[in-house]
Design a protein around this motif. Structure first.
Motif, mmCIF file in Angstrom:
data_model
loop_
_atom_site.group_PDB
_atom_site.id
_atom_site.type_symbol
_atom_site.label_atom_id
_atom_site.label_comp_id
_atom_site.label_asym_id
_atom_site.label_seq_id
_atom_site.Cartn_x
_atom_site.Cartn_y
_atom_site.Cartn_z
ATOM 1 N N GLY A 1 -5.980 -12.874 -4.390
ATOM 2 C CA GLY A 1 -6.045 -11.774 -3.438
ATOM 3 C C GLY A 1 -4.949 -10.749 -3.654
ATOM 4 O O GLY A 1 -5.191 -9.533 -3.569
ATOM 5 N N ILE A 2 -3.739 -11.221 -3.948
ATOM 6 C CA ILE A 2 -2.613 -10.312 -4.163
ATOM 7 C C ILE A 2 -2.842 -9.439 -5.391
ATOM 8 O O ILE A 2 -2.620 -8.216 -5.362
ATOM 9 N N VAL A 3 -3.279 -10.036 -6.492
ATOM 10 C CA VAL A 3 -3.499 -9.277 -7.725
ATOM 11 C C VAL A 3 -4.595 -8.231 -7.528
ATOM 12 O O VAL A 3 -4.453 -7.073 -7.953
ATOM 13 N N GLY B 1 4.646 -4.618 -8.225
ATOM 14 C CA GLY B 1 4.031 -5.103 -7.000
ATOM 15 C C GLY B 1 4.204 -6.601 -6.825
ATOM 16 O O GLY B 1 4.433 -7.082 -5.708
ATOM 17 N N LEU B 2 4.105 -7.353 -7.908
ATOM 18 C CA LEU B 2 4.291 -8.806 -7.821
ATOM 19 C C LEU B 2 5.730 -9.150 -7.439
ATOM 20 O O LEU B 2 5.973 -10.076 -6.655
ATOM 21 N N VAL B 3 6.693 -8.396 -7.986
ATOM 22 C CA VAL B 3 8.092 -8.620 -7.603
ATOM 23 C C VAL B 3 8.288 -8.321 -6.119
ATOM 24 O O VAL B 3 8.953 -9.075 -5.388
ATOM 25 N N GLN B 4 7.713 -7.224 -5.637
ATOM 26 C CA GLN B 4 7.791 -6.907 -4.213
ATOM 27 C C GLN B 4 7.204 -8.037 -3.367
ATOM 28 O O GLN B 4 7.767 -8.414 -2.333
ATOM 29 N N THR B 5 6.091 -8.587 -3.804
ATOM 30 C CA THR B 5 5.435 -9.662 -3.060
ATOM 31 C C THR B 5 6.328 -10.889 -2.961
ATOM 32 O O THR B 5 6.475 -11.483 -1.884
ATOM 33 N N VAL B 6 6.918 -11.271 -4.072
ATOM 34 C CA VAL B 6 7.799 -12.450 -4.077
ATOM 35 C C VAL B 6 8.978 -12.236 -3.131
ATOM 36 O O VAL B 6 9.356 -13.130 -2.366
ATOM 37 N N SER C 1 0.826 -1.216 0.000
ATOM 38 C CA SER C 1 0.000 0.000 0.000
ATOM 39 C C SER C 1 0.854 1.258 0.000
ATOM 40 O O SER C 1 0.632 2.184 -0.786
ATOM 41 N N MET C 2 1.830 1.292 0.892
ATOM 42 C CA MET C 2 2.634 2.501 1.044
ATOM 43 C C MET C 2 3.400 2.826 -0.231
ATOM 44 O O MET C 2 3.475 3.984 -0.650
ATOM 45 N N THR C 3 3.966 1.818 -0.854
ATOM 46 C CA THR C 3 4.797 2.077 -2.036
ATOM 47 C C THR C 3 3.964 2.272 -3.292
ATOM 48 O O THR C 3 4.203 3.212 -4.063
ATOM 49 N N LEU C 4 2.975 1.432 -3.520
ATOM 50 C CA LEU C 4 2.245 1.476 -4.784
ATOM 51 C C LEU C 4 1.325 2.688 -4.872
ATOM 52 O O LEU C 4 1.239 3.332 -5.926
ATOM 53 N N VAL C 5 0.599 2.998 -3.797
ATOM 54 C CA VAL C 5 -0.289 4.154 -3.833
ATOM 55 C C VAL C 5 0.513 5.427 -4.056
ATOM 56 O O VAL C 5 0.198 6.243 -4.935
ATOM 57 N N LEU D 1 -3.061 0.548 -6.872
ATOM 58 C CA LEU D 1 -2.593 1.352 -7.999
ATOM 59 C C LEU D 1 -3.709 2.249 -8.525
ATOM 60 O O LEU D 1 -3.475 3.422 -8.849
ATOM 61 N N ALA D 2 -4.922 1.712 -8.591
ATOM 62 C CA ALA D 2 -6.048 2.533 -9.039
ATOM 63 C C ALA D 2 -6.308 3.679 -8.068
ATOM 64 O O ALA D 2 -6.634 4.800 -8.490
ATOM 65 N N LEU D 3 -6.136 3.417 -6.770
ATOM 66 C CA LEU D 3 -6.313 4.483 -5.783
ATOM 67 C C LEU D 3 -5.252 5.564 -5.967
ATOM 68 O O LEU D 3 -5.553 6.772 -5.890
ATOM 69 N N GLY D 4 -4.014 5.170 -6.210
ATOM 70 C CA GLY D 4 -2.956 6.151 -6.468
ATOM 71 C C GLY D 4 -3.251 6.986 -7.699
ATOM 72 O O GLY D 4 -3.029 8.207 -7.716
ATOM 73 N N TYR D 5 -3.782 6.337 -8.734
ATOM 74 C CA TYR D 5 -4.145 7.063 -9.951
ATOM 75 C C TYR D 5 -5.274 8.056 -9.665
ATOM 76 O O TYR D 5 -5.271 9.192 -10.163
ATOM 77 N N LEU D 6 -6.253 7.615 -8.847
ATOM 78 C CA LEU D 6 -7.358 8.512 -8.485
ATOM 79 C C LEU D 6 -6.839 9.736 -7.728
ATOM 80 O O LEU D 6 -7.293 10.863 -7.969
#
Length: 379
Positions: A270-272, A238-243, A193-197, A279-284
């Motif tokens: 759930g992750i996707v 985000g997927l790379v961060q998750t792994v 959340s912190m990084t992607l938003v 990401l959509a929230l950050g765009y908003l």
């Protein structure tokens, strides 16, 4: 060099106040942030959670068995909200995270108590959150000494040692009470959340400031197509961060992982959904703000309730009612249940249905608002 002029100082002060008034987002942050901190720290934060949800499966419907349940509720640590009809139903409630305590009373409980034959009841505690489990386990431990004070008469009422019955406590999913098993999976939600938003909000805002967004909109691409094209690379990030986080969680902290293919599929879905929603929230956010500083401010403002009302730092069931209502709106709340349920409880898609729908609904709502704001802002 002229001397100190209070008139010039006053002029600069007036200019700054005027600029502050025009910068409504920053002005709102100054006023709202302290108020939110006061409310969250004063009302929502609870280091001694009470009224945790519980289920009772009683095969003995006598007076003594009922007294045990009544005494348990009087402790205020748990509220009996479910009366399952079978062990399978109670196990399902526990696995889905709908209860913190599962109490089983055997059919011969009252008879063995009256005979002094060392009766037992089983208390299964969801120990994925050691803080919540500690209070619940302490509450059930007091039952043998408190349950029958008003029910037993005559010789049976005399103080005895040992107690009239025994509570056998089983801590499920995290029997050793290892805090990292609860915190480290939750950190994945906070990190994403912190990084992607913030990353998305600032990146898109930077393009608006530089004018490159207008160039994009001059192409045949629609606002929705532009949004999808911009979000897809960040989904990969985000997927790379998750792994990386999951690998380090296993290597450094020995956090359990999903044990079945069904568990990994559920976790991946759930992750996707969670990554795309952030990401959509950050765009908003980028469609609302005017500068990268404002984008960062709103992103940080979003993180505060996410930390305190999601169940990351404090047990969600122990929050006040109004805080739980707000927490259900926050996507981190649902992703925490998904990640902890998958890794610690072996949950699959059927167990995560409600939380997956919540994440999907959040994504749809934010995406629609983003496209609408993009068209309004950029036309």
């Amino acid at each position: 060099m002229s001397g100190l002029s209070f008139a010039r100082i006053a002029a600069v002060m007036v200019k700054e106040f005027t600029q502050l008034r025009r910068d409504r987002i920053t002005y709102a942050m100054i006023l709202v942030m302290p108020l939110m901190q006061l409310l969250l720290f004063g009302y929502a934060i609870n280091t001694d959670p009470r009224h945790m949800p519980a289920a009772v499966l009683s095969h003995d419907h006598g007076r003594l068995a009922n007294a045990v349940v009544a005494t348990l509720e009087r402790t205020t640590y748990v509220d009996v909200k479910h009366l399952p009809g079978s062990e399978a139903e109670m196990d399902r409630l526990m696995r889905r995270g709908e209860i913190t305590l599962a109490l089983t009373i055997p059919p011969d409980f009252s008879e063995r108590v009256l005979k002094g034959d060392r009766a037992q009841i089983l208390a299964e505690v969801d120990a994925t959150d050691p803080t919540a489990a500690g209070g619940v386990a302490a509450a059930v431990a007091t039952l043998p000494s408190n349950a029958f004070r008003a029910e037993l008469r005559g010789p049976a009422a005399k103080p005895v040692s040992p107690a009239p019955f025994e509570v056998v406590v089983h801590r499920l999913y995290n029997p050793e009470g290892i805090t990292s098993y609860n915190i480290v999976p939750g950190l994945l939600a906070i990190i994403l959340s912190m990084t992607l938003v913030m990353m998305t909000a600032m990146a898109v805002t930077r393009e608006v400031e530089r004018g490159t967004m207008e160039s994009l909109l001059s192409t045949p691409a629609t606002a929705f197509e532009v949004m999808i094209g911009k979000l897809l690379p960040y989904i990969a990030v985000g997927l790379v961060q998750t792994v990386i986080v999951l690998a380090l969680a296993r290597l450094l902290f020995s956090v359990p992982m999903a044990q079945t293919l069904a568990g990994w599929i559920a976790l991946t879905v759930g992750i996707v959904l969670f990554i795309t929603g952030n990401l959509a929230l950050g765009y908003l956010i980028s469609t609302v703000v005017r500068s990268q500083l404002q984008a960062m401010q709103i992103s940080m403002f979003y993180m505060m309730p996410s930390l305190f009302l999601s169940g990351f730092m404090f047990p969600f069931a122990g929050l006040p009612g109004w805080a739980r209502v707000l927490g259900e709106i926050i996507p981190i709340t649902h992703f925490l249940r998904i990640i902890r349920g998958s890794l610690l409880k072996g949950q699959v898609l059927a167990d995560m249905g409600t939380d997956l729908l919540a994440l999907g609904g959040f994504l749809v709502v934010v995406a629609v608002l983003t496209v609408a704001r993009s068209r309004t802002t950029l036309d």
